[in-house]
Design an enzyme around this catalytic site. Structure first.
Site, PDB file in Angstrom:
ATOM      1  N   MET A 103     -11.116  -6.361   5.460  1.00  0.00           N
ATOM      2  CA  MET A 103     -10.347  -5.397   6.254  1.00  0.00           C
ATOM      3  C   MET A 103      -9.979  -6.033   7.598  1.00  0.00           C
ATOM      4  O   MET A 103     -10.851  -6.507   8.332  1.00  0.00           O
ATOM      5  CB  MET A 103     -11.176  -4.133   6.536  1.00  0.00           C
TER       6      MET A 103
ATOM      7  N   SER B 256       0.854  -1.191   0.000  1.00  0.00           N
ATOM      8  CA  SER B 256       0.000   0.000   0.000  1.00  0.00           C
ATOM      9  C   SER B 256       0.885   1.234   0.000  1.00  0.00           C
ATOM     10  O   SER B 256       1.645   1.462   0.949  1.00  0.00           O
ATOM     11  CB  SER B 256      -0.884   0.018   1.242  1.00  0.00           C
TER      12      SER B 256
ATOM     13  N   ASP C  63      -6.349  -6.786   4.234  1.00  0.00           N
ATOM     14  CA  ASP C  63      -5.759  -5.441   4.269  1.00  0.00           C
ATOM     15  C   ASP C  63      -5.798  -4.890   5.683  1.00  0.00           C
ATOM     16  O   ASP C  63      -6.888  -4.711   6.245  1.00  0.00           O
ATOM     17  CB  ASP C  63      -6.555  -4.542   3.314  1.00  0.00           C
TER      18      ASP C  63
ATOM     19  N   MET D 201     -12.260   4.154  -0.430  1.00  0.00           N
ATOM     20  CA  MET D 201     -12.928   4.377   0.854  1.00  0.00           C
ATOM     21  C   MET D 201     -13.617   5.729   0.720  1.00  0.00           C
ATOM     22  O   MET D 201     -13.208   6.728   1.338  1.00  0.00           O
ATOM     23  CB  MET D 201     -11.895   4.354   1.993  1.00  0.00           C
TER      24      MET D 201
ATOM     25  N   HIS E 107      -8.374   0.870  -3.955  1.00  0.00           N
ATOM     26  CA  HIS E 107      -9.287   0.615  -2.834  1.00  0.00           C
ATOM     27  C   HIS E 107      -9.995   1.926  -2.505  1.00  0.00           C
ATOM     28  O   HIS E 107      -9.381   2.835  -1.941  1.00  0.00           O
ATOM     29  CB  HIS E 107      -8.455   0.086  -1.649  1.00  0.00           C
TER      30      HIS E 107
ATOM     31  N   HIS F 221      -1.164  -1.295  -4.304  1.00  0.00           N
ATOM     32  CA  HIS F 221      -2.440  -1.019  -3.626  1.00  0.00           C
ATOM     33  C   HIS F 221      -2.551   0.486  -3.376  1.00  0.00           C
ATOM     34  O   HIS F 221      -1.648   1.092  -2.792  1.00  0.00           O
ATOM     35  CB  HIS F 221      -2.490  -1.810  -2.318  1.00  0.00           C
TER      36      HIS F 221
ATOM     37  N   MET G 280      -9.126   7.884   0.208  1.00  0.00           N
ATOM     38  CA  MET G 280      -9.949   8.251   1.372  1.00  0.00           C
ATOM     39  C   MET G 280     -10.474   9.666   1.171  1.00  0.00           C
ATOM     40  O   MET G 280      -9.750  10.534   0.687  1.00  0.00           O
ATOM     41  CB  MET G 280      -9.106   8.192   2.646  1.00  0.00           C
TER      42      MET G 280
ATOM     43  N   ASP H  13      -4.809   3.505  -1.861  1.00  0.00           N
ATOM     44  CA  ASP H  13      -5.869   3.780  -0.887  1.00  0.00           C
ATOM     45  C   ASP H  13      -6.455   5.169  -1.076  1.00  0.00           C
ATOM     46  O   ASP H  13      -5.760   6.171  -0.882  1.00  0.00           O
ATOM     47  CB  ASP H  13      -5.311   3.652   0.531  1.00  0.00           C
TER      48      ASP H  13
HETATM   49  C1  DX5 Z   1      -6.398   1.238   5.647  1.00  0.00           C
HETATM   50  C2  DX5 Z   1      -5.913   0.973   4.246  1.00  0.00           C
HETATM   51  C3  DX5 Z   1      -4.772   0.034   4.194  1.00  0.00           C
HETATM   52  C4  DX5 Z   1      -3.543   0.516   4.893  1.00  0.00           C
HETATM   53  C5  DX5 Z   1      -2.690  -0.646   5.260  1.00  0.00           C
HETATM   54  O1  DX5 Z   1      -7.548   1.992   5.604  1.00  0.00           O
HETATM   55  O2  DX5 Z   1      -6.942   0.428   3.462  1.00  0.00           O
HETATM   56  O3  DX5 Z   1      -4.489  -0.362   2.862  1.00  0.00           O
HETATM   57  O4  DX5 Z   1      -2.790   1.384   4.114  1.00  0.00           O
HETATM   58  O5  DX5 Z   1      -1.644  -0.169   6.015  1.00  0.00           O
HETATM   59  P1  DX5 Z   1      -0.882  -1.091   7.080  1.00  0.00           P
HETATM   60  O6  DX5 Z   1      -0.313  -2.243   6.312  1.00  0.00           O
HETATM   61  O7  DX5 Z   1       0.143  -0.176   7.615  1.00  0.00           O
HETATM   62  O8  DX5 Z   1      -1.909  -1.528   8.077  1.00  0.00           O
HETATM   63 ZN    ZN Z   2      -6.426  -0.495   1.464  1.00  0.00          ZN
END
Ligand code: DX5
Ligand code: ZN
Length: 231
Positions: A144, A9, A186, A75, A73, A34, A38, A36
């Protein structure tokens, strides 16, 4: 021998040098990148959008030119308009949280119509029931193992049981249809718990802080693969 995929990620990468970070982690053995997203609405944090996906897309390839999957991903809430923009920006897989879309089936179809693989993401407290209706439109299930919103959180053990339950559903589905659906996990994945996640049935492993938090990305990815092979 099962095929396992490591999906670093980039949330924990150095955003001031993102292209280089993507190239470095691919050289270190990443299978997927990956990404992310948000929105400070569905989750209490704000990260990166389609412009950044488009900027890193040319870096998502190995030295020999073979493409590396860009695993987006989402969110975000609502989902549809952003999913379309990420498809245009070069996403290969787009996953979203079913509670963030008014019409889950329509959103899955929209992602596939845009030429991407589609997947659903399940939070620690989210029910898996939608899988009973939508597996035909799903290419990936993402469990998750933290609450979404931040990197660097601790693995929630309940995710293992949930992963086992999804594995059973996907195995039954494969026996019925012959179709493979990826099972990604994840949050809080590290070399020392990756084998437990694999034993529960995951085949694709997101890791942010475990990889980007260490100076030698290859050493971490190699340790993950060694622990997967020993499992
Ligand atoms: C959390 C994300 C993850 C996160 C994982 O909301 O979806 O992908 O970046 O990070 P680590 O591996 O540090 O938990
Ligand atoms: Zn993620």
């Amino acid at each position: 021998m099962k095929t396992y995929r490591i999906a670093p990620s980039i949330l924990s990468a150095d955003f001031a040098r993102l292209g280089e970070e993507v190239r470095d982690v691919i050289a270190a053995g990443a299978d997927f990148i990956h990404f992310d997203v948000m929105d400070n609405h569905y989750v209490p944090n704000l990260t990166i959008g389609p412009l950044v996906a488009e900027a890193i897309k040319p870096h998502c390839k190995r030295a020999d030119g073979t493409p590396v999957t860009l695993d987006v991903h989402l969110m975000v809430e609502p989902v549809d308009a952003l999913a379309a923009l990420f498809a245009k920006a070069g996403a290969d897989i787009i996953t979203f949280h079913p509670e963030a879309s008014r019409h889950v089936d329509r959103t899955l179809q929209l992602i596939r119509d845009a030429g991407c693989k589609a997947g659903l993401v399940f939070n620690p407290a989210s029910s898996l029931e939608v899988l009973d209706y939508e597996l035909d439109k799903i290419d990936m299930v993402l469990i998750m193992s933290v609450n979404p919103g931040f990197g660097g959180q601790s693995f929630i053990d309940g995710a293992l049981d949930k992963t086992r339950r999804v594995r059973a559903k996907l195995d039954a589905y494969k026996a019925r249809t012959g179709r493979d659906v990826l099972l990604e996990i994840d949050g809080g994945i590290k070399p020392d718990n990756i084998a437990a996640a694999a034993a529960a049935g995951a085949d694709t492993f997101v890791a942010g802080s475990a990889i980007f938090g260490k100076p030698d990305y290859k050493a971490v990815i190699d340790a993950m693969r060694a622990n997967l092979a020993a499992a």
